[in-house]
Design a protein around this motif. Sequence first.
Motif, PDB file in Angstrom:
ATOM      1  N   GLU A  47      47.670  64.004  49.293  1.00  0.00           N
ATOM      2  CA  GLU A  47      47.801  64.749  50.546  1.00  0.00           C
ATOM      3  C   GLU A  47      49.039  65.625  50.464  1.00  0.00           C
ATOM      4  N   TRP A  48      48.892  66.892  50.778  1.00  0.00           N
ATOM      5  CA  TRP A  48      50.051  67.781  50.811  1.00  0.00           C
ATOM      6  C   TRP A  48      50.951  67.396  51.987  1.00  0.00           C
ATOM      7  N   VAL A  49      52.272  67.390  51.741  1.00  0.00           N
ATOM      8  CA  VAL A  49      53.233  66.967  52.757  1.00  0.00           C
ATOM      9  C   VAL A  49      54.131  68.115  53.199  1.00  0.00           C
ATOM     10  N   ALA A  50      54.716  68.823  52.240  1.00  0.00           N
ATOM     11  CA  ALA A  50      55.670  69.875  52.586  1.00  0.00           C
ATOM     12  C   ALA A  50      55.793  70.837  51.415  1.00  0.00           C
ATOM     13  N   ALA A  51      56.147  72.085  51.732  1.00  0.00           N
ATOM     14  CA  ALA A  51      56.335  73.105  50.711  1.00  0.00           C
ATOM     15  C   ALA A  51      57.547  73.956  51.051  1.00  0.00           C
ATOM     16  N   ILE A  52      58.123  74.546  50.005  1.00  0.00           N
ATOM     17  CA  ILE A  52      59.256  75.447  50.191  1.00  0.00           C
ATOM     18  C   ILE A  52      59.082  76.606  49.233  1.00  0.00           C
ATOM     19  N   THR A  53      59.260  77.814  49.734  1.00  0.00           N
ATOM     20  CA  THR A  53      59.052  78.993  48.906  1.00  0.00           C
ATOM     21  C   THR A  53      60.244  79.231  47.993  1.00  0.00           C
ATOM     22  N   THR A  54      60.143  80.292  47.207  1.00  0.00           N
ATOM     23  CA  THR A  54      61.139  80.529  46.158  1.00  0.00           C
ATOM     24  C   THR A  54      62.409  81.144  46.707  1.00  0.00           C
ATOM     25  N   LEU A  55      62.405  82.421  46.932  1.00  0.00           N
ATOM     26  CA  LEU A  55      63.646  83.115  47.260  1.00  0.00           C
ATOM     27  C   LEU A  55      64.126  82.836  48.690  1.00  0.00           C
ATOM     28  N   SER A  56      63.240  82.953  49.644  1.00  0.00           N
ATOM     29  CA  SER A  56      63.672  82.821  51.044  1.00  0.00           C
ATOM     30  C   SER A  56      63.858  81.372  51.453  1.00  0.00           C
ATOM     31  N   GLY A  57      63.223  80.469  50.717  1.00  0.00           N
ATOM     32  CA  GLY A  57      63.329  79.062  51.094  1.00  0.00           C
ATOM     33  C   GLY A  57      62.601  78.735  52.383  1.00  0.00           C
ATOM     34  N   THR A  58      61.607  79.514  52.717  1.00  0.00           N
ATOM     35  CA  THR A  58      60.792  79.216  53.890  1.00  0.00           C
ATOM     36  C   THR A  58      60.074  77.893  53.676  1.00  0.00           C
ATOM     37  N   THR A  59      60.046  77.062  54.720  1.00  0.00           N
ATOM     38  CA  THR A  59      59.441  75.736  54.606  1.00  0.00           C
ATOM     39  C   THR A  59      58.162  75.634  55.424  1.00  0.00           C
TER      40      THR A  59
END
Length: 125
Positions: A47-59
Motif C-alpha cells: 500500500e502506498w503511504v507517502a511520497a516526496i518529489t525531487t526538487l521542491s520536496g512537495t509531499t
Amino acid sequence: QVQLVESGGGLVQPGGSLRLSCVASGFTFGDYAMAWYRQADPGKEREWVAAITTLSGTTDYAVSVKGRFTISRDNSENTVDLQMTNLKPEDTAVYYCNAVRGNIIRGWSPQFGSWGQGTQVTISS
C-alpha cells in the motif's frame, strides 16, 4: 544495482511514534521522487503511504496517514525518512521505500522492481 535499505521499525504502543529511514544507492537519488509503502500481510499488495518529489520536496500522503506521518528527504545523504506519530494498530506492517514515478494528481507507482528487506512496524499494547 539499486539498493534500498530500510531501518527504524519496532514495537510501540498505540499513540506512540517511530521514525523510519531508508538509504538508497545505485541510482541518482536526486533525480527521483521517493515514497514509502507498507505491506500488512504477505498475501496483500503493498500500500502506498507517502511520497516526496525531487526538487521542491512537495509531499503527498494516503488519507489513512495524513496528519500523522511526515515524509522527508536528504539528497546529500541519499536518505528518505518517515516520521510516524499517533500510531494505530492498523499501521502495523512491513514498511518499504522506493523511487516512484507519477504525480499528486495521477498517483504514484514504484520505479524499481527490486525492493529492500523492509522494516517491521508493530503497534500493540
